[in-house]
Design an enzyme around this catalytic site. Sequence first.
Site, mmCIF file in Angstrom:
data_model
loop_
_atom_site.group_PDB
_atom_site.id
_atom_site.type_symbol
_atom_site.label_atom_id
_atom_site.label_comp_id
_atom_site.label_asym_id
_atom_site.label_seq_id
_atom_site.Cartn_x
_atom_site.Cartn_y
_atom_site.Cartn_z
ATOM 1 N N GLY A 101 -3.567 -4.794 8.613
ATOM 2 C CA GLY A 101 -2.799 -5.779 7.865
ATOM 3 C C GLY A 101 -1.578 -6.206 8.654
ATOM 4 N NE ARG A 154 -10.081 -5.368 6.647
ATOM 5 C CZ ARG A 154 -9.194 -4.382 6.457
ATOM 6 N NH1 ARG A 154 -9.332 -3.208 7.052
ATOM 7 N NH2 ARG A 154 -8.153 -4.575 5.664
ATOM 8 C CG ASP A 180 -3.379 4.972 7.975
ATOM 9 O OD1 ASP A 180 -3.821 3.804 7.917
ATOM 10 O OD2 ASP A 180 -3.262 5.691 6.984
ATOM 11 C CB THR A 231 1.997 -0.648 7.925
ATOM 12 O OG1 THR A 231 1.750 -0.567 6.514
ATOM 13 C CG2 THR A 231 2.613 0.660 8.364
ATOM 14 C CG ASP A 260 1.588 -0.142 2.431
ATOM 15 O OD1 ASP A 260 2.095 -1.093 1.804
ATOM 16 O OD2 ASP A 260 0.356 0.049 2.486
ATOM 17 C CG ASP A 264 1.409 3.967 4.710
ATOM 18 O OD1 ASP A 264 1.824 3.540 5.805
ATOM 19 O OD2 ASP A 264 0.291 3.703 4.254
ATOM 20 N NE ARG A 267 -5.136 -1.219 -1.236
ATOM 21 C CZ ARG A 267 -5.929 -2.027 -0.526
ATOM 22 N NH1 ARG A 267 -6.947 -1.536 0.153
ATOM 23 N NH2 ARG A 267 -5.694 -3.330 -0.496
ATOM 24 C CB SER A 327 15.506 -7.908 -20.771
ATOM 25 O OG SER A 327 15.266 -9.170 -21.294
#
Lengths: 327, 327, 327, 327
Positions: free
Chosen positions: D15, D76, D107, D130, D132, D134, D176, D220
Amino acid sequence: MSNKISKIGVFTSGGDAPGMNAAIRAVVRACTYYKTECVGIMRGYEGMIEGDFEQLDARWVGNILQRGGTVLKSARSKEFRTPEGRLKALGKLRSEGIDSLIAIGGDGTFTGLHKFHQEFGIPSICIPGTIDNDLSGTDYTIGYDTATNTAVEAIDKIRDTALSHNRLFFIEVMGRHSGYIAINSGIAGGAAAIVIPEETMSFEELYKILGEGEETSKKSNLVVVAEGSKIGDAHTLAKKVAERSSYFDIKVTVLGHLQRGGAPTYFDRVLASRMGIAAVEGLLNGKSDVMVGIKDNKIVYNNFDIIMQNHHEIDEESMRIAKILSI
Amino acid sequence: MSNKISKIGVFTSGGDAPGMNAAIRAVVRACTYYKTECVGIMRGYEGMIEGDFEQLDARWVGNILQRGGTVLKSARSKEFRTPEGRLKALGKLRSEGIDSLIAIGGDGTFTGLHKFHQEFGIPSICIPGTIDNDLSGTDYTIGYDTATNTAVEAIDKIRDTALSHNRLFFIEVMGRHSGYIAINSGIAGGAAAIVIPEETMSFEELYKILGEGEETSKKSNLVVVAEGSKIGDAHTLAKKVAERSSYFDIKVTVLGHLQRGGAPTYFDRVLASRMGIAAVEGLLNGKSDVMVGIKDNKIVYNNFDIIMQNHHEIDEESMRIAKILSI
Amino acid sequence: MSNKISKIGVFTSGGDAPGMNAAIRAVVRACTYYKTECVGIMRGYEGMIEGDFEQLDARWVGNILQRGGTVLKSARSKEFRTPEGRLKALGKLRSEGIDSLIAIGGDGTFTGLHKFHQEFGIPSICIPGTIDNDLSGTDYTIGYDTATNTAVEAIDKIRDTALSHNRLFFIEVMGRHSGYIAINSGIAGGAAAIVIPEETMSFEELYKILGEGEETSKKSNLVVVAEGSKIGDAHTLAKKVAERSSYFDIKVTVLGHLQRGGAPTYFDRVLASRMGIAAVEGLLNGKSDVMVGIKDNKIVYNNFDIIMQNHHEIDEESMRIAKILSI
Amino acid sequence: MSNKISKIGVFTSGGDAPGMNAAIRAVVRACTYYKTECVGIMRGYEGMIEGDFEQLDARWVGNILQRGGTVLKSARSKEFRTPEGRLKALGKLRSEGIDSLIAIGGDGTFTGLHKFHQEFGIPSICIPGTIDNDLSGTDYTIGYDTATNTAVEAIDKIRDTALSHNRLFFIEVMGRHSGYIAINSGIAGGAAAIVIPEETMSFEELYKILGEGEETSKKSNLVVVAEGSKIGDAHTLAKKVAERSSYFDIKVTVLGHLQRGGAPTYFDRVLASRMGIAAVEGLLNGKSDVMVGIKDNKIVYNNFDIIMQNHHEIDEESMRIAKILSI
């Protein structure tokens, strides 16, 4: 007439404006649509004289729609003001087979092209690309919407700090001969006062507005000043107010060239796209020596003469609005 | 010790910075969480002397997290520098029952609070809120991340027009004693050269860098200058280059106060939130006369003395990076 | 007639739109200017029935010009659709001395006010505040310019990732009955195809456009879909294309409610300011049962009946432009 | 060792993330600085197998620093997972004379390169790109800072409309397997609750938090949900709450791919620049089979094995902070 046009040269000239790239892309794509060749002339009249040309196609203008500046670049050309320079340019255009021109720029650009057209009769159309919105014959010029939003975003940031400190800010925006950016960014930014080239407000009147703020204990003030102010630029006005009163903690910000850049707004991209297509269609339909414009949301073509002899006036309604809101 | 703290006074002082409101909100919410009262002191030391207080609760700080500036406002106070002023302030705090203080600001703010603490022993903690990132004892100050991004966004816009015209731009960013904003906005903005207060680059060296660009026909250049430059501000440097060479078409933009405003980045909001909570927890745990800081992503508390005697150095790594990238 | 109007009630209703606060501010400042009282009715018709009123003055509307949403809040009211509910509302207005109404909202809002006016004759003016730009009688509604720019900014970001991966993206924008946001964000975002409620493009035609892209090895595609699409929403269309061809790596993004928020553009702020003033001036000049609009950059007043019976058409020119550009 | 490295191949894979272009530029400029050749491998492993190479120099990477996405594109590749595919890739690299590799990605990218390195021993370094965040072995990955700011800007806009209507919003952000974007955009966005993959909050606990809001008449609410939520995604959670209580007017927004795009923040540009240079210097200094990381603001190199076996944990401090602030 339309069979005469088979290879259009397009260029940008003068100060750049956000949306110029969207206009270039639209010219190229309209040429493809109408099966007409399109050549990019780099760096305005300078590149025309040097024969600095690029063959343009859909791929060349891919992914430029959202970019500020101009991929065809822009430059000033002293040489083009001379008959010799213009003859050289004509020669280069002929060698390349360019039989018509689309210029994107402001009044300086148009004056040059008008002269060129008078001398050599090459079919020519102008697209108004300038942040100042100072051209008659069109309600909006390409780049004005973006530049005004850029100014307003800057004013919003300055308001944060102005409110935190009870300060008086003088903010100078672009507009040498035109108050469009100033009046509309001033209204949208909640300015206490707006100083524009078109208006006859004296320094005394300005000072009185600020003083009234003082009396009514309104503690924060923003004054938006067009660079073409007749009563002094932002620094000058700030100095004069400071000399008169120690009440105010005064700061000055001159927004400058950042108003020219940035990704264009949807409005400027759509406007530029419409005008780019209209310029190609105008040439193919035999129009020449005209500027594409937008009036009441419809495309119009105006003769250069008419454009050049008029100024794009700020309506009195805007000034009235500004006054009511700054109460 | 923690039983001594039952009513915390919080205030902002000095130049405002984006994220100050997030810090105020965190202080208030942490007070609620720890069942401690919280009072807002308006306009810094000025409001402390005048007793300009606001009872703060979750509702009062609702919807301020994302706003630039400071809802508690900020002001300079000459009176607080006098023993009489500070005594008056103490009286007002006592009348209100405020038994401890949290100040959000820069070194001027801290110096005042340190003196106040020395004289009267009131538990006091500072939170570093200044866009300059010039405080030792913390890797980051509140507002720095936002201000640097604001500078980079402006540089990106100016690059659009610089590239379109083959111009040399001098862009002045904030940082009177610190080159943090300049070095990082310069690297991120792709500057050809960066001029900071900490470095010893001479004008000759700067000129040589630009000249090398000339030789290698690199046509567009951005120079980022911190306002505290030792070899002249942006206008001065532009003038000196222009006197030396007519090769460059030179423009200057001074970003100014717009760097102080705007919605804070996620980083500044999270940093401010962590520091606001840490300040309350610090007071409740008996800490005083310290500044909250963040080191290697962990909260630390440093004595004022240490903070005041040191400068937050720019690492040599940054300057090395800038050099490699501007090749 | 103008002597009848001495206390105006203003409220927002229906979906919120950026610029509503600028309109509220303009109403309040115009009331101050014309020495008329102004009362805010909270949460639309719901607050009218409950008598949830706020006295409004320049201070109350300070610093709201640049904020998204509506400080008067908005809500749906079932009760106001009943005769009993409207009677209750009338009673509350009378108790408060409110003798005229300004509503900011969309067609649902107007229908309610029109009925109320028919029943009780209270002078009433509407201001069009809705991002959809789906009201006849005005070239632009408040919020549309901002929402379209928000959509374009999102599309620009998605294009980054689409181009990096050679993907086909379906992007759904707001517009249940109107394709304004879709067509203009699609043109400005460089979409390969635009699906709007007003058009009769079949799925086959859409697929063919994408397929042509495939043939010509154009590798990246964005399709902008209005939520009111007659041939399926973004998820449905993506699914149908995926079933037909494994050529495309397809992703879907539904922009949703983020299009409603954010600081309004200069255009929406100025438009809202003009309309707010015009609404007050309209009431003072004896107008009623009308909607303020802008036509060819001039303020107009149209009867509710006419507004309600017409749809704001998308001009065919826009669709033609979109087609030429996506070549 | 350094004499072995004379031609580095650089590619992006997986990504895309904002800042990848800044990393590519830094790799190229560092190669120039160290007089090493640099070749761009287009579309990741796919282009490596096809021999889709571009000679990179300072000009090629001009003006990409500020752009989202990746100019080297990403794809990919199933074929690279087969021994035959990797052999083909090796052949293409050898023909081109590429003797070392720098991969920018997450990764999945690293796993492929690690295997390739184990098989053929080609010197290889990874740069973590990335959104993320992560990856263990680095405090920050390229793109995370920008993506979190993008999420916060979207949340700010949604808050405008949420506050105007007293609504409950479920906002789904990327992540994710990691709650980094969610926890930090949630804190910065003032969320009432944050749902992340790492945490064990049950639906009952979430509902209780919202219910407490109900009791205390907090009207709210924003709930930020990471896409990897263990108790259901945003749509699912919204549905479950709606089934339980009719009190809330619930809306859902899934931010999706717009989080991947946009101009990178200063932080991501500087981080990417540092990592790009460090990757080149690492190769030249004989490092291989490692990932460049940043720890406590210093460059580190970690073995792939270690990176792959660990997860980048969210510290408990963040969750504690979120809880105190949402009081």
